[in-house]
Write an enzyme that holds these catalytic residues in place. Sequence first.
Site, PDB file in Angstrom:
ATOM      1  N   ASP A 139     -14.001   5.375 -23.118  1.00 50.17           N
ATOM      2  CA  ASP A 139     -15.105   5.333 -24.196  1.00 50.17           C
ATOM      3  C   ASP A 139     -15.067   6.744 -24.821  1.00 50.17           C
ATOM      4  O   ASP A 139     -14.740   7.689 -24.443  1.00 50.17           O
ATOM      5  CB  ASP A 139     -16.457   4.921 -23.475  1.00 50.17           C
ATOM      6  CG  ASP A 139     -17.489   4.757 -24.537  1.00 50.17           C
ATOM      7  OD1 ASP A 139     -17.233   4.354 -25.373  1.00 50.17           O
ATOM      8  OD2 ASP A 139     -18.702   5.057 -23.922  1.00 50.17           O
ATOM      9  N   GLU A 146       4.662   2.013  12.382  1.00 50.94           N
ATOM     10  CA  GLU A 146       3.211   1.507  12.319  1.00 50.94           C
ATOM     11  C   GLU A 146       2.211   3.010  11.905  1.00 50.94           C
ATOM     12  O   GLU A 146       1.174   2.775  11.583  1.00 50.94           O
ATOM     13  CB  GLU A 146       2.941   1.214  13.886  1.00 50.94           C
ATOM     14  CG  GLU A 146       3.099   2.409  14.913  1.00 50.94           C
ATOM     15  CD  GLU A 146       4.463   2.540  15.428  1.00 50.94           C
ATOM     16  OE1 GLU A 146       4.633   3.256  16.335  1.00 50.94           O
ATOM     17  OE2 GLU A 146       5.272   1.872  14.783  1.00 50.94           O
ATOM     18  N   GLU A 206      18.262   6.137  13.843  1.00 51.91           N
ATOM     19  CA  GLU A 206      17.941   5.790  15.050  1.00 51.91           C
ATOM     20  C   GLU A 206      18.544   4.319  15.296  1.00 51.91           C
ATOM     21  O   GLU A 206      19.180   4.111  16.319  1.00 51.91           O
ATOM     22  CB  GLU A 206      16.156   5.688  15.463  1.00 51.91           C
ATOM     23  CG  GLU A 206      15.837   6.979  15.643  1.00 51.91           C
ATOM     24  CD  GLU A 206      14.337   7.003  15.723  1.00 51.91           C
ATOM     25  OE1 GLU A 206      13.854   5.842  16.130  1.00 51.91           O
ATOM     26  OE2 GLU A 206      13.519   7.981  15.325  1.00 51.91           O
TER      27      GLU A 206
END
Length: 877
Positions: A335, A293, A688
């Site tokens: 351009d 998160e 983990e």
Amino acid sequence: MPDPTSPPGLPWHALSGEAVAMHLETDIAHGLTASAARVRLSQSGPNTLVEARRRSTLRMLLSQFSDFMILLLVASAIISGFIGDLRDTLVILGIVVLNAAVGFAQEFRAERAMAALKRLAAHGAVVVRDGLPQVVQAEMLVRGDVVLLEAGNAIPADLRLVEVTSFKVGEAALTGESLPVEKYARPLENDILPLAERQNMAFKGTVALYGRARGVVVATGMNTELGHIAGMLEGVGERRTPLQRRLTAFGRQLTILALVICLVIFITGLMRGEPPLLILMTALSLAVAAIPEAMPAVVTVLLALGAGRMARAHALIRRLSAVETLGSVTSICSDKTGTLTRNEMRVVEAFLAGQRYMIGDIDPASEPAMTLLTALAVCNDVARGTNGILGDPTEVALWRAATEAGVDKAERENVCPRLLNFPFESERKRMTTVHAASGGFVAFTKGAPETVLARCTTMMSEAGEVALDLKTAQANAELMAQDGLRVLAVAWRHLDRLPEERSPDSVERDLCLLGFVGLLDPPREEVKAAVAICRAAGITPIMITGDHPVTACAIARQIGILQDGGSVMTGRELLTVDDITLRHRVRDVRVYARIDPRQKIRIVVALQEVGEIVAMTGDGVNDAPALARADIGVAMGKIGTDVARESASLILLDDNFATIVTAVHEGRRIYDNILKFIRFVVACNFAEILTIFIAPFLGLPLPLTPIQILWMNLVTDGLPGLALTAEPAEADIMRRSPRSSHAGLFAKGMAWHVIWVGSLMAAITLLTQAIAVFSGDLHWRTMTFTVLTLTQMWQVMASRSQRELLFKQSVFSNPFVLGAALLTFILQLGVIYLPPLNAIFDTAPLTMGELAVCLAAASIVFFAIEGSKLLAGIRKR
């Protein structure tokens, strides 16, 4: 006869003025009647740009919470709150609100662009109605109205010019043409022409710069060329960046995987007889830890820091995601005028006394050179004003060339005052000034080579005036033009007395050709190097301009855009090419010349359809749809219009192409660091999950408690991850090809890296747990917890580069990573050795020997990653 209020579809530029008036049922001399104008206004509506109905504010706000990643974060917040971790809940909700606020603000970008377009509309216009000139609001104009124009007027609608007196219009904002455009009243032969070549038309949103004209309104409101641009702008939606698309897909995949694994862990724990509440809390904690998160927050912070760095380098970011997109750019459509060039006409060459010279190589001491320079100085209307030099860009260039060579206009006019002036006219294509001189008078003439040469009988040589060699002179003028130069001929004539008939024809005859001058808007000095960097970085620079093809190609060759294999396409040619053919050719075309607004967006779309990530630069109204449609729109900050700036994601404060390259460099650095963060976090989370998932199958107790999992998630994902965002750019960053738009986050070996590093971390942790458990060490859980935490700190040190060894980078080149790793180690020591924290985290003080074992075991990860880099480097040799 067609209804004169129906949508325009005729090639008005190809019709005569009489035919236009007949079709629109109007009178060129007397205009419409007031009653006819009212009827047409009721049928066609006002001459304004119409905005599409916008979503309500509430709907725009709610839409910010519909993204999958946002919903995922909200779910994480709920889970965190459920297991009692209110801190994570508040942090996650804060991230959600921040992202929603940024997205909500972006919803107004198109509205601001539309408002800027509407500001271009003229407030008033002089029209002829009932035979009398009168001023009306521009929004009241209808097709068939006869409009009177003079210098300074904004063009209020699209007009077919029917009477012209030395009329010039500034069309740079609409067509990209850098110089004032001279207008004619006669019909043009070709029915299909780009806007820049419709020289008997004046378009809404442009400005009259010189002379007078009368025109018939042929289109109003959304039917004008400006209206078509507004329509295109309306249809351009917000494009998600490559990273946004990849993160969304990655979030879905990771969430599904994490939830499946957590479900398996929960079921396995129940089957092994673990307490239901403990195994539920463990599974939920692991779910929170597995879902990164912090990723949106870290990415947002990284992009914001990058935006700040770019602002200091004259690149202002309007949309944070543009920072990342720059790093993935594969094509830059630029351009010409003002971006690749100086937007400043300069005399660069001269043909003098039978020879071509660079303007700086002319010797002012020679008589032919001095005479030519004197003509450049005095045969123009340039003047010094309070805000600098005032005058036509071409004349300013001539004046500057003379001044830099030591010929001062004011001094010359004091000696030879101007007596007569015959200004430039479109029919003559010449300008002549007559001056007093010793022994009589002298006339200087400048203009188009074909018209001046037709009036010359002699030419200047080192030995004086000789008979004109017309073929040689014409050949040299053509050669200069082929090199992309705008060529002017300069001539003079001695007069014993002023002619009785004060007319151009009486003076502009029996002239002596002094020479030709070649003008060019020269490239910026730094652009050639910037283009070379782009090529080395696998980025294709492309010129898209409204200028003439010869001029565009000359500049493109000078700066390296047009090289062997690159081709050129004109606007007229593009009109005849279908989309399929364009997609086949778009990879090879390097220069597009005489391009109109619809074609610009068509080129961008074609590039995107063949897989290119496109950056589009521009400054005018004509560029706005393409800027909005491109993956990243780059507007000019100095000369750009409000419309262009509001449609763009990035604004160049110095209007310099080289600044885009600097921004691309920063974008690549940021993208690299985002990938480093993701690689680091996902490997940690994978370790983990793997540790907790495999332990029960090895007959080991749950290695971590829920609070320990959340602690690691807090200290290992947050600070070290943020520290990686400050990593300096790697040496080869602009020598790599751009990352493919189709490549996933885990391309180029990243997935394999995450798997083997995460597996190694899990294996080291499980091995430590197994040895400690089977040896009866009462501190086994604290050792397991510490090893898994420290492996992640060793990993972050090795993750600073995917290629370079840490000792080559220097440990101190990013002090933030070193500081984050040391701080995490100190915090971990506090969890181990502070009694109040022992009770909270279920830890116990380790002996020095146990702590040394944890440090040594964890360091294996660092040496393994560094060793893999060393082996990869050896294989490449």
